[in-house]
Design a protein around this motif. Structure first.
Motif, PDB file in Angstrom:
ATOM      1  N   HIS A  38       0.830  -1.207   0.000  1.00  0.00           N
ATOM      2  CA  HIS A  38       0.000   0.000   0.000  1.00  0.00           C
ATOM      3  C   HIS A  38       0.864   1.257   0.000  1.00  0.00           C
ATOM      4  CE1 HIS A  38      -3.888  -2.041   1.635  1.00  0.00           C
ATOM      5  NE2 HIS A  38      -3.422  -2.611   0.550  1.00  0.00           N
ATOM      6  N   ILE A  39       0.565   2.160  -0.909  1.00  0.00           N
ATOM      7  CA  ILE A  39       1.293   3.416  -1.024  1.00  0.00           C
ATOM      8  C   ILE A  39       0.689   4.435  -0.070  1.00  0.00           C
ATOM      9  CG2 ILE A  39       1.805   5.357  -2.550  1.00  0.00           C
ATOM     10  CD1 ILE A  39       1.756   3.366  -4.898  1.00  0.00           C
ATOM     11  N   ASP A  40       1.531   5.003   0.778  1.00  0.00           N
ATOM     12  CA  ASP A  40       1.129   6.102   1.655  1.00  0.00           C
ATOM     13  C   ASP A  40       1.790   7.351   1.100  1.00  0.00           C
ATOM     14  OD1 ASP A  40       0.690   8.013   3.584  1.00  0.00           O
ATOM     15  OD2 ASP A  40       1.286   6.735   5.270  1.00  0.00           O
ATOM     16  N   TRP A  41       1.014   8.193   0.451  1.00  0.00           N
ATOM     17  CA  TRP A  41       1.550   9.350  -0.267  1.00  0.00           C
ATOM     18  C   TRP A  41       2.229  10.375   0.639  1.00  0.00           C
ATOM     19  CZ3 TRP A  41       2.289   8.767  -5.188  1.00  0.00           C
ATOM     20  CH2 TRP A  41       1.512   7.836  -5.878  1.00  0.00           C
ATOM     21  N   GLN A  62       0.195  -0.424  -4.508  1.00  0.00           N
ATOM     22  CA  GLN A  62      -1.202  -0.104  -4.795  1.00  0.00           C
ATOM     23  C   GLN A  62      -1.652   1.130  -4.040  1.00  0.00           C
ATOM     24  OE1 GLN A  62      -3.964  -3.483  -4.654  1.00  0.00           O
ATOM     25  NE2 GLN A  62      -2.178  -4.717  -4.108  1.00  0.00           N
ATOM     26  N   CYS A  63      -2.583   1.832  -4.646  1.00  0.00           N
ATOM     27  CA  CYS A  63      -3.192   2.985  -4.000  1.00  0.00           C
ATOM     28  C   CYS A  63      -4.644   3.045  -4.456  1.00  0.00           C
ATOM     29  CB  CYS A  63      -2.447   4.272  -4.350  1.00  0.00           C
ATOM     30  SG  CYS A  63      -2.400   4.648  -6.112  1.00  0.00           S
ATOM     31  N   GLY A  86      -0.324  12.891  -2.710  1.00  0.00           N
ATOM     32  CA  GLY A  86      -1.299  12.176  -3.528  1.00  0.00           C
ATOM     33  C   GLY A  86      -1.914  13.006  -4.634  1.00  0.00           C
ATOM     34  N   VAL A 137      -4.794   6.399  -0.127  1.00  0.00           N
ATOM     35  CA  VAL A 137      -4.312   5.160   0.459  1.00  0.00           C
ATOM     36  C   VAL A 137      -5.467   4.173   0.464  1.00  0.00           C
ATOM     37  CG1 VAL A 137      -3.344   4.118   2.548  1.00  0.00           C
ATOM     38  CG2 VAL A 137      -2.668   6.435   1.887  1.00  0.00           C
TER      39      VAL A 137
END
Length: 143
Positions: A38-41, A62-63, A86, A137
Motif C-alpha cells: 500500500h502506497i502512503d503518499w 497499490q493505491c 497524492g 491510500v
C-alpha cells in the motif's frame, strides 16, 4: 550479467574465492502481506519509488484512485512543484506526476481496475485526468 559470467568462469577454473556471510549481521524478514504494497503518499517520493520497485512481482504497489484500487508497476523520481500528498501535479506524455510527502513520484507503468498493465502513455488517452485530483491510500477516504 557480465559479473555473473566472470564468476562462473572463476568457479570452473578453480580460482573463485568464496566468502561466508557473517551470520551475526543477518536480519530476518517476515513474509510480505498485500498491505505491505500500500502506497502512503505522505512518505518521501524516494521511499515510494523503492516500494514500487520492491513490491514486484508481489504484492505490487497499490493505491486508491477514484474509489478503486490502482496498481503501480513502474515509477521514477521527478522534479515538479509541490502539492498535497497524492495530488496530481503534472501530466507528461509518458508519466503522471504525483506529489509525495517530499518530492514527486512519476508513475510510468500502471494498472487501472479491470484493465491490463499499461504504460502511462497508453493509459492517458483513455482517461480524463485533472490536475488536483488525488490518489489515496487503500482503505482510507480521499479528502
Amino acid at each position: 550479467a557480465r559479473m555473473l559470467a566472470d564468476a562462473f568462469d572463476q568457479v570452473e577454473a578453480g580460482t573463485a574465492r568464496f566468502t561466508p556471510q557473517p551470520h551475526e549481521a543477518a536480519t530476518y524478514c517476515g513474509m510480505l502481506s498485500k498491505e505491505d504494497g500500500h502506497i502512503d503518499w505522505r512518505r518521501p517520493a524516494i521511499d515510494l519509488h523503492n516500494l514500487v520497485r520492491g513490491a514486484l512481482p508481489w504484492p505490487v504497489a497499490q493505491c486508491a484512485f477514484r474509489g478503486a484500487p490502482f496498481k503501480v508497476y513502474a515509477s521514477r523520481l521527478a522534479e515538479a512543484p509541490g502539492g498535497e500528498p497524492g495530488e496530481i501535479i503534472g501530466i507528461e506524455p509518458d508519466a503522471i506526476l504525483v506529489a509525495a510527502g517530499q518530492g514527486t513520484l512519476a508513475i510510468t507503468r500502471l494498472q487501472a481496475p479491470g484493465k491490463l498493465v499499461m504504460t502511462a502513455k497508453e493509459f492517458l488517452p483513455g482517461v480524463r485526468l485533472r490536475l488536483g485530483e488525488r490518489f489515496g491510500v487503500l482503505g482510507q477516504e480521499v479528502r
